[in-house]
Design an enzyme around this catalytic site. Structure first.
Site, short mmCIF file in Angstrom:
data_model
loop_
_atom_site.label_atom_id
_atom_site.label_comp_id
_atom_site.label_asym_id
_atom_site.label_seq_id
_atom_site.Cartn_x
_atom_site.Cartn_y
_atom_site.Cartn_z
N CYS A 1 2.81 11.60 0.09
CA CYS A 1 2.14 12.32 -1.12
C CYS A 1 3.12 13.32 -1.67
O CYS A 1 4.27 12.90 -1.60
CB CYS A 1 1.03 13.21 -0.32
SG CYS A 1 1.71 14.38 0.84
N ARG B 1 -2.43 13.49 -2.16
CA ARG B 1 -2.33 12.19 -1.16
C ARG B 1 -2.24 10.97 -1.48
O ARG B 1 -2.96 10.57 -2.56
CB ARG B 1 -3.34 12.48 0.11
CG ARG B 1 -3.21 11.35 1.04
CD ARG B 1 -4.36 11.68 2.26
NE ARG B 1 -4.07 10.57 3.29
CZ ARG B 1 -4.88 9.95 4.03
NH1 ARG B 1 -6.31 10.06 3.74
NH2 ARG B 1 -4.54 9.28 4.95
N LEU B 2 -1.43 10.02 -1.08
CA LEU B 2 -1.41 8.85 -1.32
C LEU B 2 -1.86 8.16 0.08
O LEU B 2 -1.04 8.11 1.04
CB LEU B 2 -0.16 8.02 -1.84
CG LEU B 2 0.09 6.49 -1.99
CD1 LEU B 2 -0.98 6.06 -3.21
CD2 LEU B 2 1.47 6.25 -2.21
N ILE C 1 -1.98 6.00 3.08
CA ILE C 1 -1.20 4.82 3.99
C ILE C 1 -1.68 4.39 5.29
O ILE C 1 -1.95 3.34 5.73
CB ILE C 1 0.18 5.24 3.80
CG1 ILE C 1 0.68 5.46 2.43
CG2 ILE C 1 0.94 4.00 4.49
CD1 ILE C 1 0.53 4.19 1.65
N ASN D 1 4.31 15.28 3.81
CA ASN D 1 4.71 14.24 2.84
C ASN D 1 5.71 13.20 3.36
O ASN D 1 6.84 13.53 4.05
CB ASN D 1 5.40 14.80 1.52
CG ASN D 1 6.00 13.72 0.58
OD1 ASN D 1 5.67 12.42 0.50
ND2 ASN D 1 7.23 13.78 0.15
N GLU E 1 6.32 9.49 5.98
CA GLU E 1 5.72 9.02 7.32
C GLU E 1 6.62 9.26 8.43
O GLU E 1 7.83 9.41 8.49
CB GLU E 1 5.86 7.32 6.94
CG GLU E 1 5.15 6.94 5.78
CD GLU E 1 3.61 7.10 5.94
OE1 GLU E 1 2.85 7.27 7.09
OE2 GLU E 1 2.74 6.96 5.07
N ASP F 1 -0.55 10.17 11.30
CA ASP F 1 0.88 10.45 11.90
C ASP F 1 1.12 11.98 11.53
O ASP F 1 1.70 12.35 12.52
CB ASP F 1 1.94 9.54 11.25
CG ASP F 1 2.03 9.93 9.51
OD1 ASP F 1 0.96 9.85 9.07
OD2 ASP F 1 3.02 9.66 9.02
N SER G 1 12.83 -1.11 1.28
CA SER G 1 14.05 -1.24 0.50
C SER G 1 15.19 -1.33 1.42
O SER G 1 15.25 -0.77 2.46
CB SER G 1 14.28 -0.14 -0.52
OG SER G 1 15.41 -0.11 -0.98
#
Length: 642
Positions: free
Chosen positions: A2, A49-50, A52, A74, A76, A99, A363
């Site tokens: 986020c 928030r996104l 996940i 923000n 993980e 988490d 990535s």
């Protein structure tokens, strides 16, 4: 994943909810799924928030049972399940499966030392109501950005600098002290930012506000001790095991995940290990450019297809002729600060493409820094060979090399560019030689370019070299990269461009345990005899084919230098026209025009410095002149059509 933000009024004035809302509105793209805020008198923290992990229950801010601790986070935390089990064994009760809640209870159990237990990418803000204390922090490598405003009346923070501009009394002003280093390096190194009065919190740093006092400290540094007891085979085994562990850990998600795939060693390794630990085909995404020789040099799609076929991925690729004129203003708004690295364009395009299917992407960023994959790491190797030549012959070669043409977007001219750089730096001190490879232009040239000259004193590279310890030459260069270019260029653009489309990008090759392992690896193991990335390639021998392991290296950027000589030439000359330069008052127009002419004639490869100045002008139009990105894009398009 986020965006977080917050305010602490040092004078005790209550925080208004509307201020937090205004900050969150600016960064909605980071968290379109949810928002929340918590205010306790003079302190307010908030997030976008996104979702996940724990999609239904992971709302933030999150508090402990009695509400005395409140957190926004923000990023993980990849080892949250192990930490959760440990905390439950100690009697802590969890109300969500997220988490972030692990960090909340871990702070309650261990205080500030809790950050040493975290494996992840994060920035966070924790309000301790019992102590009336705010604690903010950033992950070890600086994967997630965090900006701070401290003006004597308040301490405010945000994942993106533009959110701080939403506060009363804060306006965008140019930090002139940062311009010289920006031109020198092509990015603004922490703790500075391009905004006057706004700074970056450095990686691996905590900041607390308590009893009116602001305190900041570093909680982790890259190890500098070299481990010389292990054999080459032991290094192989440890590297192979840690690579696989790092990728496996970062696959944790409650939503579909994918991977960027260029067909290079790093992204291919990530995809290969993902395939080993997934019962479903991995989704992979690749990008290529259409056009002439310059575009062909950046087209890695055949390699990506080969790797995708090997591991049976659901592979998608996009071939683009990007509308750079239309993109630059919008992307630089998302970047917060100008940058001369064209990878920000490529990263945005492939992120936008991948976001059609997934919310999480892995990535290969970081592998070249860890394991010695850049040609610049061979400077000492080639300098030693060059300096064995007789003096007269060295002088002759240096004179010829100085006259060589240079253009990174032509196969032959790019090789000549590299020769030119290696020869010119062969007689330098190792620190100065490495600086010559990293810099966009030299500090002496910056002084000529800037109105008022270049400010004296140490810069970010000097500070990084001073703190790099007495490790061997290669690991000393890695230590400098880890303090400068990695967090403030590569990771910054990776975060900003992926989050511009609400995509979480993870970088498993920068797992801190893998980083610590690589930092302890002797130079003769990493790059024996000048063989770049030798140890890593050997460790991947059972995973990837030889033609992928030993293919020619190509950066994840764009053929910008060629475009500046062709379709973008009117934009270049328009943004750097004498009248524009005089109005902005930063650069000497004759020096700029000479750089443009030398680039167009291939006397130099001026891609980076010209793009640095162009992007600074676009950034100034956006933030200093407060113009809309679409309006600027239309003006640039008119330059092209004219």
């Amino acid at each position: 994943m986020c965006g977080i933000h917050g305010i602490y009024h040092l004078d005790g004035q209550p925080v208004q909810p509307s201020l937090l809302s205004a900050m969150g509105d600016v960064t909605r793209h980071r968290g379109p799924d949810d928002e929340g805020q918590h205010i306790d008198g003079a302190c307010g923290i908030a997030m976008r928030r996104l979702s996940i992990i724990d999609l239904a229950g992971g709302h933030q801010p999150i508090s402990n049972a009695d509400g005395s601790l409140v957190l926004v986070c923000n990023g993980e935390i990849y080892n949250f399940r192990e930490l959760r089990a440990e905390l439950q064994a100690k009697g802590y009760r969890f109300k969500t499966g997220s988490d972030s809640e692990v960090l909340l209870h871990l702070y309650d159990a261990e205080g500030d030392d809790c950050v040493h237990r975290l494996n992840g990418m994060f920035d966070f803000a924790l309000w301790d109501a019992r102590r009336q204390r705010l604690l903010i922090g950033r992950d070890r490598l600086g994967v997630k950005p965090l900006y701070v405003l401290q003006d004597g009346r308040r301490v405010a923070f945000a994942t993106e600098a533009k959110a701080l501009l939403a506060l009363p009394g804060v306006r965008a002003e140019l930090n002139r002290d940062a311009v010289a280093d920006y031109l020198h390096l092509g990015y603004v190194a922490a703790p500075a930012s391009m905004f006057k009065g706004i700074r970056k919190l450095p990686p691996a740093t905590l900041l607390s506000v308590e009893n009116g006092q602001v305190r900041q400290w570093r909680y982790w540094r890259l190890p500098t001790a070299i481990e010389r007891r292990w054999t080459a085979s032991e290094w192989l085994d440890r590297t192979r095991d840690q690579l696989e562990k790092s990728v496996r850990m970062q696959m944790v998600s409650d939503v579909p995940i994918g991977a960027f795939l260029s067909g290079g060693v790093d992204s291919s390794a990530v995809v290969g290990y993902m395939a080993r630990h997934s019962d479903q085909p991995i989704r992979t995404y690749a990008i290529g450019f259409e056009g002439g020789e310059a575009e062909t040099l950046y087209n890695e799609l055949p390699y990506a297809r080969q790797v995708a076929g090997m591991f049976g991925t659901q592979h998608r690729e996009i071939v683009v002729k990007p509308d750079v004129v239309g993109l630059l203003p919008r992307l630089l708004w998302h970047m917060d600060e100008p940058v001369a690295d064209t990878a920000f364009i490529t990263t945005y395009l492939v992120s936008e493409f991948a976001r059609q299917d997934v919310k999480v992407i892995l990535s290969g960023v970081g592998g070249d820094e860890l394991f010695g994959g850049y040609r610049r790491y061979l400077g000492g190797h080639y300098a030693a060979r060059f300096n064995r030549l007789p003096g007269p012959l060295r002088q002759l070669v240096a004179a010829v090399a100085a006259r060589l043409p240079a253009d990174r977007h032509s196969g032959l001219l790019n090789k000549l560019r590299l020769v030119k750089g290696f020869v010119a730096s062969a007689g330098m001190h190792p620190d100065d030689r490495y600086r010559s490879y990293l810099q966009v232009i030299g500090r002496a040239e910056v002084a000529q370019l800037l109105v008022g000259g270049s400010p004296p004193g140490d810069d970010a590279l000097a500070r990084a070299f001073a703190g790099a310890g007495d490790a061997d030459a290669l690991n000393r260069m890695f230590a400098v990269d880890a303090e400068t270019q990695l967090p403030d260029d590569l990771l910054m653009l990776t975060d900003k461009m992926s989050m511009a489309v609400s995509l979480e990008c993870r970088v498993p090759l920068l797992d801190h345990e893998l980083v610590e392992l690589a930092a302890a690896m002797p130079e003769h193991i990493k790059v024996p005899g000048g063989q770049l990335k030798h140890l890593m390639k050997s460790a991947l021998g059972d995973l990837l084919p030889q033609n992928i392991l030993h293919r020619p290296k190509r950066g994840f950027g764009t053929p910008m230098g060629a475009w500046l000589k062709r379709e973008l030439a009117p934009v270049l000359r328009g943004l750097l026209a004498p009248a524009v330069l005089e109005r902005r008052g930063l650069f000497h127009a004759p020096v700029v025009q000479r750089l443009v002419s030398d680039h167009e004639a291939n006397r130099i490869d001026g891609t980076d410095v010209l793009l640095a100045m162009m992007n600074l002008e676009i950034w100034s139009l956006l933030y200093l002149d407060r113009r809309d990105p679409a309006d600027i894009a239309e003006e640039l398009k008119r330059l092209v059509t004219a």
